[in-house]
Design a protein around this motif. Structure first.
Motif, PDB file in Angstrom:
ATOM      1  N   ARG A  41      30.537  26.414  19.149  1.00 53.73           N
ATOM      2  CA  ARG A  41      30.398  25.276  18.341  1.00 53.73           C
ATOM      3  C   ARG A  41      30.505  25.888  16.895  1.00 53.73           C
ATOM      4  N   ILE A  42      30.089  24.765  15.744  1.00 53.62           N
ATOM      5  CA  ILE A  42      30.210  25.527  14.594  1.00 53.62           C
ATOM      6  C   ILE A  42      29.751  24.762  13.722  1.00 53.62           C
ATOM      7  N   LEU A  43      28.462  25.202  12.882  1.00 54.75           N
ATOM      8  CA  LEU A  43      27.004  24.138  12.512  1.00 54.75           C
ATOM      9  C   LEU A  43      27.228  24.201  11.088  1.00 54.75           C
ATOM     10  N   ALA A  44      27.327  23.588  10.951  1.00 61.09           N
ATOM     11  CA  ALA A  44      28.168  24.045   9.352  1.00 61.09           C
ATOM     12  C   ALA A  44      26.190  23.812   8.379  1.00 61.09           C
ATOM     13  N   ALA A  45      26.110  24.476   7.105  1.00 58.10           N
ATOM     14  CA  ALA A  45      24.690  23.753   6.690  1.00 58.10           C
ATOM     15  C   ALA A  45      24.833  23.744   5.149  1.00 58.10           C
ATOM     16  N   ALA A  46      24.183  22.857   4.455  1.00 62.93           N
ATOM     17  CA  ALA A  46      24.314  22.617   3.097  1.00 62.93           C
ATOM     18  C   ALA A  46      23.078  21.912   3.377  1.00 62.93           C
ATOM     19  N   ARG A  47      22.655  22.302   1.622  1.00 62.10           N
ATOM     20  CA  ARG A  47      21.825  21.600   0.790  1.00 62.10           C
ATOM     21  C   ARG A  47      22.175  19.644   0.840  1.00 62.10           C
ATOM     22  N   ARG A  48      23.527  18.855   0.860  1.00 60.91           N
ATOM     23  CA  ARG A  48      23.375  17.614   0.399  1.00 60.91           C
ATOM     24  C   ARG A  48      22.984  17.327   1.679  1.00 60.91           C
ATOM     25  N   SER A  49      22.653  15.735   1.132  1.00 58.73           N
ATOM     26  CA  SER A  49      22.265  15.432   2.871  1.00 58.73           C
ATOM     27  C   SER A  49      23.251  14.227   2.939  1.00 58.73           C
ATOM     28  N   LEU A  50      24.000  15.175   4.182  1.00 59.33           N
ATOM     29  CA  LEU A  50      25.108  14.175   4.771  1.00 59.33           C
ATOM     30  C   LEU A  50      25.166  13.650   5.874  1.00 59.33           C
ATOM     31  N   THR A  51      25.818  12.502   6.616  1.00 57.42           N
ATOM     32  CA  THR A  51      25.540  12.337   8.311  1.00 57.42           C
ATOM     33  C   THR A  51      26.596  13.528   9.041  1.00 57.42           C
ATOM     34  N   ARG A  52      26.279  13.419  10.304  1.00 58.71           N
ATOM     35  CA  ARG A  52      27.207  14.296  10.850  1.00 58.71           C
ATOM     36  C   ARG A  52      28.850  13.972  10.318  1.00 58.71           C
ATOM     37  N   GLU A  53      29.533  12.131  10.234  1.00 61.90           N
ATOM     38  CA  GLU A  53      30.432  11.384   9.674  1.00 61.90           C
ATOM     39  C   GLU A  53      30.874  11.867   8.346  1.00 61.90           C
ATOM     40  N   ALA A  54      29.834  11.926   7.786  1.00 59.57           N
ATOM     41  CA  ALA A  54      30.074  11.728   6.470  1.00 59.57           C
ATOM     42  C   ALA A  54      30.649  13.083   6.137  1.00 59.57           C
ATOM     43  N   ALA A  77      41.054  16.616  15.647  1.00 60.19           N
ATOM     44  CA  ALA A  77      40.049  15.863  16.259  1.00 60.19           C
ATOM     45  C   ALA A  77      39.130  16.719  17.677  1.00 60.19           C
ATOM     46  N   SER A  78      40.095  17.367  17.740  1.00 58.51           N
ATOM     47  CA  SER A  78      39.588  18.300  18.712  1.00 58.51           C
ATOM     48  C   SER A  78      38.999  19.373  18.250  1.00 58.51           C
ATOM     49  N   PHE A  79      39.422  20.029  17.019  1.00 54.29           N
ATOM     50  CA  PHE A  79      38.261  20.991  16.668  1.00 54.29           C
ATOM     51  C   PHE A  79      37.832  20.319  15.899  1.00 54.29           C
ATOM     52  N   ALA A  80      37.538  18.470  15.125  1.00 55.23           N
ATOM     53  CA  ALA A  80      36.327  18.239  14.473  1.00 55.23           C
ATOM     54  C   ALA A  80      34.630  17.946  16.200  1.00 55.23           C
ATOM     55  N   GLU A  81      35.437  18.190  17.030  1.00 54.87           N
ATOM     56  CA  GLU A  81      34.104  18.066  18.286  1.00 54.87           C
ATOM     57  C   GLU A  81      33.498  19.136  18.014  1.00 54.87           C
ATOM     58  N   ARG A  82      33.618  20.325  18.031  1.00 51.46           N
ATOM     59  CA  ARG A  82      32.882  21.242  17.527  1.00 51.46           C
ATOM     60  C   ARG A  82      32.441  21.691  16.976  1.00 51.46           C
ATOM     61  N   LEU A  83      32.576  20.526  15.410  1.00 49.71           N
ATOM     62  CA  LEU A  83      32.054  20.613  14.540  1.00 49.71           C
ATOM     63  C   LEU A  83      30.010  19.564  14.255  1.00 49.71           C
ATOM     64  N   SER A  84      29.033  20.400  13.583  1.00 53.34           N
ATOM     65  CA  SER A  84      28.271  19.367  13.314  1.00 53.34           C
ATOM     66  C   SER A  84      27.066  19.965  11.711  1.00 53.34           C
ATOM     67  N   TYR A  85      26.702  19.812  11.827  1.00 52.56           N
ATOM     68  CA  TYR A  85      26.154  19.035   9.881  1.00 52.56           C
ATOM     69  C   TYR A  85      25.144  19.519  10.100  1.00 52.56           C
ATOM     70  N   PHE A  86      24.524  20.146   9.270  1.00 51.35           N
ATOM     71  CA  PHE A  86      22.326  20.633   9.046  1.00 51.35           C
ATOM     72  C   PHE A  86      21.821  20.786   7.507  1.00 51.35           C
ATOM     73  N   SER A  87      21.435  19.755   6.939  1.00 54.56           N
ATOM     74  CA  SER A  87      21.215  19.844   5.548  1.00 54.56           C
ATOM     75  C   SER A  87      19.992  20.111   5.502  1.00 54.56           C
ATOM     76  N   MET A  88      20.272  21.068   4.678  1.00 50.87           N
ATOM     77  CA  MET A  88      18.883  22.137   5.172  1.00 50.87           C
ATOM     78  C   MET A  88      18.720  23.123   3.576  1.00 50.87           C
ATOM     79  N   ASP A  89      17.412  23.255   3.536  1.00 51.48           N
ATOM     80  CA  ASP A  89      17.093  23.842   1.831  1.00 51.48           C
ATOM     81  C   ASP A  89      17.431  25.296   2.862  1.00 51.48           C
ATOM     82  N   ALA A  90      18.015  25.954   2.205  1.00 56.53           N
ATOM     83  CA  ALA A  90      18.011  27.455   2.846  1.00 56.53           C
ATOM     84  C   ALA A  90      17.145  28.584   2.760  1.00 56.53           C
ATOM     85  N   GLN A  91      17.141  28.191   1.381  1.00 59.03           N
ATOM     86  CA  GLN A  91      15.189  28.677   0.848  1.00 59.03           C
ATOM     87  C   GLN A  91      13.835  28.600   1.391  1.00 59.03           C
ATOM     88  N   ALA A  92      13.646  27.267   2.219  1.00 62.31           N
ATOM     89  CA  ALA A  92      12.651  26.665   2.762  1.00 62.31           C
ATOM     90  C   ALA A  92      12.851  27.163   4.447  1.00 62.31           C
TER      91      ALA A  92
END
Ligand code: NAP
Length: 486
Positions: A41-54, A77-92
């Motif tokens: 799994r690749i868990l992407a994390a960044a500040r902006r508020s995005l749905t996984r689809e976006a 499509a196969s790569f994308a199955e492994r991707l998820s997204y976390f909207s978060m403030d890395a400092q908090a």
């Protein structure tokens, strides 16, 4: 290539430029190559508020241009199955809950935390991961440059990360070390007997390491103002390349055997006095000119740059290594923005033959040189002098391609691909150890201090040129010239 064990990779800064240009495309390529299994799994994390689809849409649109012909919808499509997204403030601390819950599904897996954010966040991210119990014995962290802007700040960042990860879990990335020709140079030096006897002061006249960019600061003037070419490129990439050229044969290929040898080189670099800085370094700043036939503005006209800025966009240095092997052999390092070409190469110039028997007319024929090119193309060429066919003894330089791309049909890995694979597999050899990084800072600091104390401004050079005239003079004082002037 062998399939990797299942892993979780957390990409802090997952929406950023580096993630879109290099990291996600590198992971995509490994999915395509079949190295990354469906469970990883690749868990992407960044500040902006995005749905996984976006996020998936953003990633696909952004990565596509960098994948070129390697992009295809089915693999994506196969790569994308492994991707998820976390909207978060890395400092908090309180925003780590969802990420922690996701990681908790596989507590025993390899975890790679990739810090692709500003280094200002590295301490907080490490503390919050540690505080949330997310750093397991199978975890590692990859940290991007710049790690600080001087020795003290680099120590602070290393201390902060080191409070939560052991040194063997910390992967300081320098992508030049992942480049195929750099690996090939190691093979050439340490898997053949031919070069080692020549690889020393008796046979090498000088070494030149160039990393030239056509780009300017590309809208990142604010960042570059506090950095400059010495900190941004020379302290890390060019010194690492110098180490690969100059190090003694390690006793093994394990990480510490190699890094111990690189460290010895860094510690053998002759320290600069303030007189040396004036005589052996050149700093430049580009003014308006033309690159690739297109007019470009000068550095001080770039957004975010002070009109009286003294930040260097070019640096050339004569480095000397005080060892038996290298005494008296100058290592010339240079890097700059708005140069005529995008070029990264190492040139090893060997000495002229001690006694020339072919007459005056052929005497100017160049001596041997080995050219290891990393950009714009990857190659390794050995220049020799040969006889031209015919009845006259006419000599001509020719080159042998030592790259053997045609002998090995396997697809070449991009530097980030190789380094990400190494990080997942836990192989530290191509990553920079803390003491190496600190030794590099120790060596460059007197240059930074001397420049800061000086009233002089960087010498200006026209965008699209090879830097200030003083850069050529740095070599001509030793009766030498940069390879393109030779
Ligand atoms: P960037 O484009 O500015 O991206 C920064 C990333 O950090 C974005 O994903 C951003 O998320 C995220 N971020 C910012 N504040 C955050 C917060 N409080 N919490 C969570 N995420 C946050 O930077 P970059 O060019 O990708 O560079 C990343 C790092 O790699 C930097 O240290 C840079 O010096 C280094 N580096 C970059 C390159 C390169 O080619 N770009 C090369 C070598 C090294 P949002 O999008 O949501 O704001």
């Amino acid at each position: 290539m062998r399939t990797l064990p299942d892993f979780d990779m957390v990409l802090f800064g997952g929406t950023g430029d580096l993630a879109m240009r290099k990291l996600l495309p590198a992971l995509y390529q490994q999915v395509k190559a079949g190295t990354v299994g469906p469970g990883s799994r690749i868990l992407a994390a960044a500040r902006r508020s995005l749905t996984r689809e976006a996020f998936l849409e953003l990633a696909e649109t952004s990565c596509k241009p960098f994948l070129g012909a390697d992009y295809d919808a089915a693999t994506w499509a196969s790569f994308a199955e492994r991707l998820s997204y976390f909207s978060m403030d890395a400092q908090a601390a309180d925003s780590y809950g969802p990420l922690g819950a996701a990681l908790g599904q596989h507590p025993d897996r390899i975890r790679v935390f990739y810090y692709s954010t500003s280094p200002d966040f590295f301490a907080a991210i490490s503390a919050h991961l540690g505080g949330a119990g997310l750093i397991t014995p199978h975890s590692r962290v990859v940290v991007e440059k710049p790690l600080g802007h001087d020795l003290e700040s680099s120590r602070e960042i290393n201390d902060a990360v080191g409070r939560h990860f052991t040194e063997r879990q910390i992967f300081r990335i320098d992508h030049y070390l992942g480049k195929e020709p750099v690996q090939n140079l190691l093979a050439l030096r340490f898997a053949n007997v031919l070069f080692e006897p020549l690889w020393r002061r008796e046979w090498v006249q000088d070494v030149q390491i160039t990393v030239a960019e056509q780009l300017g600061v590309e809208g990142r003037g604010d960042f570059y103002e506090g950095t400059g070419a010495l900190r941004d490129m020379l302290q890390n990439h060019l010194l690492q390349l110098l180490c690969i050229v100059a190090m003694e044969p390690p006793t093994a290929s394990d990480p510490d055997a190699v890094r111990d040898e690189k460290l010895k080189v860094l510690r053998s670099l002759r320290a600069f006095t303030s007189q040396d800085v004036a005589a052996k370094t050149v700093r430049g700043q580009y003014k308006a000119g033309a690159v690739a036939g297109r007019p470009v503005a000068g550095y001080v006209e770039e957004p975010g740059v002070a009109p009286d800025s003294r930040t260097e966009t070019f640096v050339a240095v004569k480095a000397e290594i005080d060892t038996w092997r290298w005494a008296g052999v100058p290592f010339f390092l240079r890097t700059g923005k708005r140069m005529p070409e995008k070029l990264a190469e190492i040139v090893i110039n060997f000495r002229q033959v001690p006694h020339f028997i072919f007459g005056e007319a052929a005497h100017g024929t160049r001596a041997n040189r080995l050219v290891i090119r990393m950009q714009p193309d990857e190659s390794m060429r050995l220049y020799l002098v040969a006889k031209q066919p015919g009845d006259a003894m006419a000599l001509h330089p020719v080159n042998l391609n030592l790259d053997f791309a045609e002998s090995f049909r396997a697809r070449r890995l991009e530097a980030y691909e190789r380094l990400l694979l190494d990080a997942i597999r836990g192989r530290l050899t191509l990553f920079v150890r803390r003491d190496e990084q600190e030794a590099a800072w120790c060596w460059v600091e007197p240059i930074l201090d001397s420049w800061a104390a000086s009233e002089d401004r960087p010498k200006s050079y026209t965008a699209g040129s090879w830097g200030p005239a003083a850069s050529s003079a740095l070599l001509s004082r030793d009766g030498l010239a940069w390879s393109e002037e030779d």
